[in-house]
Design a protein around this motif. Structure first.
Motif, short mmCIF file in Angstrom:
data_model
loop_
_atom_site.label_atom_id
_atom_site.label_comp_id
_atom_site.label_asym_id
_atom_site.label_seq_id
_atom_site.Cartn_x
_atom_site.Cartn_y
_atom_site.Cartn_z
N VAL A 1 0.84 -1.21 0.00
CA VAL A 1 0.00 0.00 0.00
C VAL A 1 0.87 1.25 0.00
N TRP A 2 0.28 2.30 -0.56
CA TRP A 2 0.86 3.64 -0.45
C TRP A 2 -0.31 4.62 -0.42
N ASN A 3 -0.63 5.10 0.76
CA ASN A 3 -1.77 6.00 0.97
C ASN A 3 -3.10 5.32 0.61
N LEU A 4 -4.13 6.14 0.39
CA LEU A 4 -5.48 5.65 0.03
C LEU A 4 -6.10 4.80 1.15
N THR B 1 -7.75 1.01 1.11
CA THR B 1 -7.19 -0.05 1.96
C THR B 1 -8.17 -0.54 3.02
N LEU B 2 -8.80 0.38 3.74
CA LEU B 2 -9.73 -0.04 4.79
C LEU B 2 -10.90 -0.84 4.22
N PRO B 3 -11.57 -0.39 3.15
CA PRO B 3 -12.63 -1.22 2.58
C PRO B 3 -12.14 -2.60 2.12
N CYS B 4 -10.92 -2.67 1.60
CA CYS B 4 -10.35 -3.96 1.20
C CYS B 4 -10.22 -4.89 2.40
N LEU B 5 -9.66 -4.37 3.49
CA LEU B 5 -9.49 -5.18 4.70
C LEU B 5 -10.84 -5.61 5.27
N MET B 6 -11.81 -4.70 5.24
CA MET B 6 -13.14 -5.03 5.76
C MET B 6 -13.78 -6.15 4.94
N SER B 7 -13.56 -6.15 3.64
CA SER B 7 -14.12 -7.21 2.81
C SER B 7 -13.44 -8.55 3.10
N LEU B 8 -12.14 -8.51 3.37
CA LEU B 8 -11.44 -9.74 3.74
C LEU B 8 -12.02 -10.35 5.01
N VAL B 9 -12.28 -9.48 5.99
CA VAL B 9 -12.85 -9.97 7.25
C VAL B 9 -14.22 -10.58 7.02
N LYS B 10 -15.00 -9.95 6.16
CA LYS B 10 -16.38 -10.39 5.94
C LYS B 10 -16.46 -11.69 5.14
N ASN C 1 -4.61 -3.21 -2.92
CA ASN C 1 -5.50 -2.60 -1.93
C ASN C 1 -6.73 -1.96 -2.55
N ASP C 2 -6.78 -1.86 -3.89
CA ASP C 2 -7.97 -1.30 -4.55
C ASP C 2 -8.93 -2.40 -5.00
N THR C 3 -9.02 -3.45 -4.18
CA THR C 3 -9.90 -4.57 -4.47
C THR C 3 -10.91 -4.78 -3.34
N ILE C 4 -12.02 -5.41 -3.70
CA ILE C 4 -13.03 -5.82 -2.73
C ILE C 4 -13.35 -7.28 -3.03
N THR D 1 -13.19 -18.46 -12.60
CA THR D 1 -14.34 -17.56 -12.65
C THR D 1 -15.32 -17.76 -11.50
N GLN D 2 -15.17 -18.86 -10.74
CA GLN D 2 -16.01 -19.03 -9.55
C GLN D 2 -15.58 -18.09 -8.43
N SER D 3 -14.41 -17.52 -8.55
CA SER D 3 -13.91 -16.54 -7.59
C SER D 3 -14.06 -15.15 -8.19
N ILE D 4 -14.77 -14.27 -7.48
CA ILE D 4 -15.04 -12.93 -8.01
C ILE D 4 -14.50 -11.87 -7.05
N VAL D 5 -13.74 -10.94 -7.60
CA VAL D 5 -13.20 -9.82 -6.84
C VAL D 5 -13.43 -8.55 -7.64
N TYR D 6 -13.85 -7.50 -6.97
CA TYR D 6 -14.02 -6.20 -7.62
C TYR D 6 -12.70 -5.43 -7.57
N HIS D 7 -12.39 -4.75 -8.67
CA HIS D 7 -11.10 -4.07 -8.80
C HIS D 7 -11.31 -2.67 -9.36
N HIS D 8 -10.85 -1.68 -8.61
CA HIS D 8 -11.00 -0.30 -9.06
C HIS D 8 -9.96 0.08 -10.10
#
Length: 412
Positions: free
Chosen positions: A9-12, A17-26, A98-101, A215-222
């Motif tokens: 990570v570098w900033n953001l 970063t925080l939304p990415c980490l929250m999605s990992l937890v969920k 870090n720009d993933t969900i 393709t059974q694994s889906i991740v959103y990427h900004h």
């Protein structure tokens, strides 16, 4: 299953970063993972919040914060995190932007794919926030340009659902076996935030392994959120370094398109693209001409995004309605798939109808640059084509497809 997840990570912090980490937890079984957050000298809340927040979310024994005193770049940061994961004994390492969900059940299918020893690395289907495809594999054009195949296709398109193997896939989300990653040499650290993943993929190819998109694994990427990520000069230097290092990079885009029932083709100005077979194209043109509506045209385009006539029909319709911004959007979509002078001149003409000086200036400048590049040395392009398709029947096949570039899209 023991996975070390490395996130450079570098900033953001708040934006990404925080939304990415929250999605990992969920959406991740935390007992299976350990997160290694490598901070490249952030100056925002990452520096003050990441360590404590990460430990709160994952637990002190499942989160490691690595703080660099300067920005070391993507490759070095990834290798740093990977070394920590190796020390902790993780069987797999997953590199995550870090720009993933992430989404539900995203990790197990990736791990399952590595049951096959011939698969070196695995990645998910990556979607843009609007749910269209961002990445389902990297292919190489006959002019040795790298593209994300079927980018912006609808996520539920039948072609997208195929689990495919590629020489290269993106490093935005990339799972590998820990022992192989270190045995093969890790990320090459001389790149400047670009091409590290392609280089690594071709290292795996050198060891007889392909990469798989699951393709059974889906991740959103900004995509490309790090400042400076798309710098043209840096990108050129990275590309030059890649081709110096990897002599095994070979064109393969035409093979994937042909396998999927499309026609790999060249425009008269040597833009490489995929088009529908003529019988399919004419059938769609006939269907829309019998009873035209914007909604019907949009529906047909969702089923066949390479139906270029459909974009012309929509552009004309929106233009008549005075919906110039909508027309511009579909014009841009059309040339993202097939870049021609005709579509670029149409882009300029539509921009002029907006009466917005900034839009007109930006679109005209960019389009004229593209047109100039398209009109550049055709002999050089023929030479590139011949070199990339040495001893292949596809050299003549592709040149013959230039006759299909009639400039008649949307005229039925």
């Amino acid at each position: 299953m023991s996975v070390g997840i490395v996130i450079p990570v570098w900033n953001l912090w708040e934006k990404m970063t925080l939304p990415c980490l929250m999605s990992l937890v969920k959406y991740t079984n935390l007992s299976d993972i350990h997160v290694y957050l490598v901070d490249n000298a952030s100056t925002d809340k990452t520096a003050t919040h990441a360590e404590s927040m990460g430990q709160n979310l994952f637990g002190k024994d499942r989160f490691t914060y690595i703080n660099n005193s300067e920005n070391m770049g993507f490759a070095i940061a990834c290798n740093q995190g990977a070394k920590e994961a190796q020390r902790d004994g993780h069987e797999f390492i997953l590199f995550l932007n870090n720009d993933t969900i992430v989404t539900e059940n995203w990790l197990p299918p990736l791990v399952k794919a590595l049951d096959n020893p011939r698969v070196g690395m695995a990645g998910p289907l990556l979607l843009y926030p609007d749910t269209t495809v961002q990445h389902c594999g990297v292919v190489i054009s006959p002019f040795l340009k790298m593209n994300h195949i079927y980018c912006t296709f609808p996520k539920d398109h039948y072609i997208i659902k195929k689990n495919r193997k590629f020489r290269a896939i993106t490093g935005a989300v990339l799972l590998c076996r820990t022992n192989e990653f270190f045995a093969y040499g890790m990320f090459y650290e001389e790149y400047k935030n670009g091409m590290e993943d392609i280089d690594l993929c071709y290292t795996y190819v050198e060891h007889g392994q392909m990469q798989q998109v699951v393709t059974q694994s889906i991740v959103y990427h900004h995509t490309s959120q790090t400042p400076g990520r798309l710098d043209a000069q840096v990108g050129q230097k990275n590309g030059e370094l890649l081709f110096q290092r990897k002599k095994n990079i070979a064109t393969d885009a035409y093979l994937y398109y042909a396998q999927d029932g499309y026609v790999p083709a060249l425009t008269k100005d040597f833009s490489f693209y995929a088009r529908l077979k003529e019988d399919k194209r004419k059938a769609l043109n006939k269907e829309i001409s019998q009873e035209y509506s914007d909604n019907k045209c949009l529906f047909l385009l969702s089923s066949e995004p390479f139906w270029y006539d459909g974009y012309w029909f929509l552009m004309k319709s929106y233009e008549k309605q005075g919906k110039y911004m909508e027309a511009l959007a579909f014009c841009q979509k059309a040339f993202s798939f097939c870049l021609t002078k005709e579509i670029l001149y149409r882009f300029i003409a539509l921009a002029e109808k907006t009466n917005d000086e900034q839009i007109i200036r930006d679109i005209t400048t960019a389009s004229l640059q593209h047109i100039k590049k398209l009109e550049s040395d055709h002999e050089k392009k023929i030479s590139q084509l011949r070199n990339s398709l040495f001893n292949s029947e596809w050299y003549d096949k592709l040149l013959k497809t230039q006759a299909l570039d009639t400039g008649e899209f949307g005229d039925y």
